[in-house]
Structures are given as C-alpha cells and as structure tokens.
Design an enzyme around this catalytic site. Structure first.
Site, PDB file in Angstrom:
ATOM      1  N   HIS A  97      26.684   2.347  -7.895  1.00  0.00           N
ATOM      2  CA  HIS A  97      25.778   2.695  -6.793  1.00  0.00           C
ATOM      3  C   HIS A  97      26.146   1.889  -5.567  1.00  0.00           C
ATOM      4  O   HIS A  97      26.030   0.678  -5.573  1.00  0.00           O
ATOM      5  CB  HIS A  97      24.337   2.373  -7.152  1.00  0.00           C
ATOM      6  CG  HIS A  97      23.891   2.949  -8.445  1.00  0.00           C
ATOM      7  ND1 HIS A  97      23.599   4.281  -8.591  1.00  0.00           N
ATOM      8  CD2 HIS A  97      23.688   2.385  -9.651  1.00  0.00           C
ATOM      9  CE1 HIS A  97      23.230   4.501  -9.849  1.00  0.00           C
ATOM     10  NE2 HIS A  97      23.284   3.377 -10.512  1.00  0.00           N
ATOM     11  N   CYS A 138     -13.912   5.369  -8.893  1.00  0.00           N
ATOM     12  CA  CYS A 138     -13.713   4.382  -7.833  1.00  0.00           C
ATOM     13  C   CYS A 138     -12.777   4.937  -6.761  1.00  0.00           C
ATOM     14  O   CYS A 138     -13.094   4.950  -5.574  1.00  0.00           O
ATOM     15  CB  CYS A 138     -13.094   3.096  -8.383  1.00  0.00           C
ATOM     16  SG  CYS A 138     -14.250   2.046  -9.252  1.00  0.00           S
ATOM     17  N   HIS A 139     -11.609   5.397  -7.167  1.00  0.00           N
ATOM     18  CA  HIS A 139     -10.529   5.629  -6.206  1.00  0.00           C
ATOM     19  C   HIS A 139     -10.524   6.994  -5.530  1.00  0.00           C
ATOM     20  O   HIS A 139      -9.834   7.186  -4.540  1.00  0.00           O
ATOM     21  CB  HIS A 139      -9.191   5.341  -6.878  1.00  0.00           C
ATOM     22  CG  HIS A 139      -9.083   3.920  -7.340  1.00  0.00           C
ATOM     23  ND1 HIS A 139      -9.040   2.860  -6.468  1.00  0.00           N
ATOM     24  CD2 HIS A 139      -9.048   3.373  -8.578  1.00  0.00           C
ATOM     25  CE1 HIS A 139      -8.970   1.727  -7.151  1.00  0.00           C
ATOM     26  NE2 HIS A 139      -8.978   2.012  -8.436  1.00  0.00           N
ATOM     27  N   CYS A 185      -6.613  -3.027 -14.166  1.00  0.00           N
ATOM     28  CA  CYS A 185      -7.709  -2.072 -13.929  1.00  0.00           C
ATOM     29  C   CYS A 185      -8.394  -1.747 -15.250  1.00  0.00           C
ATOM     30  O   CYS A 185      -9.622  -1.712 -15.329  1.00  0.00           O
ATOM     31  CB  CYS A 185      -7.181  -0.788 -13.300  1.00  0.00           C
ATOM     32  SG  CYS A 185      -7.571  -0.648 -11.546  1.00  0.00           S
TER      33      CYS A 185
END
Lengths: 106, 259
Positions: free
Chosen positions: B81, B178-179, B220
């Site tokens: 690469h 929540c998100h 989380c």
C-alpha cells in the site's frame, strides 16, 4: 516502548524566543485507582522531565500523580547558539526515554 | 395504490448506495446528522484539530512507524500500500471477498498480516493494532463515510440494526432511546451525542488513553448494565457496520478526542 512527539523549529534567529513542545505516551497511573475487581492499580508515573540545550539543563520538571496521562509540555527557549536539544523523561523506577532535536541558529 | 407506492419506493431507494434499506421512523434525518465533536466543548474541539497537541497523534505516529516496519516480516504494509489507502477507511466495515465475512479496519489489518506478511494476529485493543488502525483511518481524515449495504452484507446490517433497537441490561435501554430520540439532551452532566463512530479509534478523556469503537460500545453496554460482548466479536462488527451506514456522509475524524 513509548512514542515521543517533539515540536522544535529547525532554525531560529539569534536571541529569538522559540516555543518548544514535547509529548510522551505514558499512562501516568496514579496508584490511587482500583480495578474492576477492587484490586489496587500500581502507581506508574514519570517523575522527572529535563531538557538540555547544548548539554545544560534549561528546563526541568518534577511530575507527581496529579499529572494527566500522556503528558504534554510547552515552554520557551531563547535561541543563542546552534546546538542539540536533549529531552529526557525518567519514571519512578529509573527507566528513561529520550529524544533529541537540533536547533540551528542563524 | 399500495402496490404503486411500493414500486415507487423500490425505484426511489434503489438509486441510493444504501439500496433497499428502509430507515426506521426515529432515524436521524441526513441534514441533522452531527458528529460527536459537535457535542464537545470548544477547547476539546480545538485540541482535536491541533496537529501537534492532539494526543491521538501519538498512536498515529507509532502506526506510521509500524506501517513501514520490516523487522518481523520481509514485507511491510507500505510495500503493497503506497498512497492508495487514502479514503479507504471511510468505506469500512466492508465485505472481505475471500472469506465472505464482514470485516472492520482492525480485522482487515489482521487478515493482511496473516495473508501477506506471515505475521501473527495483533490482539484487539493492543497498542500496535490501535496504532495501525489509527494510522490507516487518519489517511481518510475528512473523507465522508460511504458504506453501502449489498445483498451479501444485508444480514449483518439487519443484525446491527436489531442490536441498536434491542433494550438490554438492567436499565432495559436500547441504543436508539438515547442516540436517536434524546440526543442533544442532558444525561447527568453530559450532553447525549448521536452515537456515531466516525471519530474512532479515538482518544477518550475517561480512558486517559486511545481506544477502539468496540471499547466504546463495550462501555455503553456496561453503562446500561448489560453483559458486554468481546471486542472484535462479529456482534460488534455488525453493530459497527450499522452505525457506519447510519452515519453515512459524516467525515472520518480519527484520531478524534471524546469525553
């Protein structure tokens, strides 16, 4: 192995004040924390930092457990001569890491 | 009428890269997508953008060294690469054609080591794997996330989506509660973010260190008092995939700073 990052200008005019920055990868474990199972996490901190300009210490610092992980320092130097800057961090066991940079004064 | 509407829907959705993926009702509209850095203080954002002071760069720098390292193998990453890795991280996770498995960047790096360098796998969350991942991710800094769902990856997408919407743990909370539904509001002293992974691997204040997205997911899960999965597990890769599709268009920010 600890990665070190330095920011030192390659050249400076005589008597110019230059800013130097240095950062090292280190956990700076305080010794006050406990792990998931309540066990004490051993203290592991860098206790001394020194920077030499042409062999002479011009900046030095003692670290204590209040210093955050991966300590970052920035300080100033009056460029008086072309010389090597040697940065050295020493931990509580005496192990040390160092890196050098060359400053050319024109 | 319904049939016509269905045909129209198929026609419309087939034009986008996320072909035939129907977004749930509570999904965040593309125009409202906000990276985690939008929920930081100005000082933390400045630290993230500083090209010296951002502590995540310690790992990027180490990754750059490892990328050209030939001490353990006759071939370094850089031998194959060169510049081509620019932008690549923005399309991960993606399908590995040889194994027909969905892989994230970390897993791709380990596959490359096994297939081309004859080197052992790096442990998930080890400093070396984090460093290489950070270095590769940093090659795509600023590139918008473009992760497509194909027939082959559809099952993974759906598994990730199911994870996102399944209440779990003693708190019985799902990610979306929540998100998707409450982002921007306060949870204790913090502002709830939209839960995107575009900044990872990232430097987190709470960790005082650098970590992967899976470590964040693990946190989380622990936060809602659920049993977390292993870092690098297929469950978390599927979730990472779902999150990436959900965040399509947001710029890659790794190495970001997060609370």
């Amino acid at each position: 192995m600890s990665t070190i990052r330095l920011s030192v200008p390659e050249t400076a005019k005589k008597n110019e004040i230059i800013e130097i920055k240095a950062m090292i990868q280190h956990p700076m474990e305080t010794g006050y924390r406990r792990g998931m199972r309540g066990e004490v996490i051993e203290r592991d901190i860098i206790t001394l930092f020194e920077c030499r300009y042409d062999g002479e210490i011009f900046f030095e610092g003692e670290f204590h457990p209040g210093i955050a992980a991966n300590p970052f320092l920035s300080f100033y130097l009056k460029a008086t001569k072309t010389a090597e800057l040697v940065f050295r961090w020493t931990d509580q066991t005496g192990q040390s890491w160092s890196e050098t940079a060359t400053l050319t004064v024109t | 009428m319904i049939r016509l509407a269905a045909c129209l829907l198929i026609l419309l959705t087939s034009c986008s890269p996320t072909a035939d993926v129907t977004l749930p009702d509570d999904a965040i509209a593309t125009k409202d997508l906000q990276s985690g850095s939008a929920f930081l203080t100005e000082e933390t954002r400045a630290l993230q953008e500083d090209d010296f002071e951002n502590p995540g760069l310690l790992w990027v720098e180490r990754g750059a060294d490892l990328f050209v390292d030939t001490s353990a193998s006759s071939k370094s990453c850089a031998d194959c690469h060169d510049e081509q890795l620019k932008g690549v991280a923005a399309s991960y996770p993606q399908l590995d054609e040889l194994s027909a498995e969905l892989v994230n960047l970390e897993k791709r790096i380990n596959l490359c080591r096994a297939r081309h360098q004859d080197l052992p796998e790096l442990t998930y969350e080890s400093d070396d794997l984090l460093a290489l991942t950070a270095y590769v991710a940093n090659q795509s800094h600023g590139a918008p996330i473009t992760v497509a769902v194909t027939e082959e990856t559809r099952a993974s997408y759906e598994a990730g989506e199911a994870y996102f919407y399944t209440p779990r743990g003693q708190f019985n909370l799902a990610c979306n509660q929540c998100h998707n539904e409450n982002w921007g509001k306060k949870l204790r002293g913090d502002t709830i973010s939209q839960g995107h992974g575009n900044g990872f691997p990232a430097y987190r204040y709470e960790w005082q260190s650098f970590g992967s997205l899976h470590r964040r997911l693990h946190d989380c899960d622990t936060g809602v008092r659920a049993e977390p999965f292993t870092l690098g597990s297929q469950t978390y890769i599927d979730l990472e995939y779902y999150l990436a599709v959900r965040a399509n268009g947001l710029p890659v920010e790794s190495p970001a700073i997060r609370r």
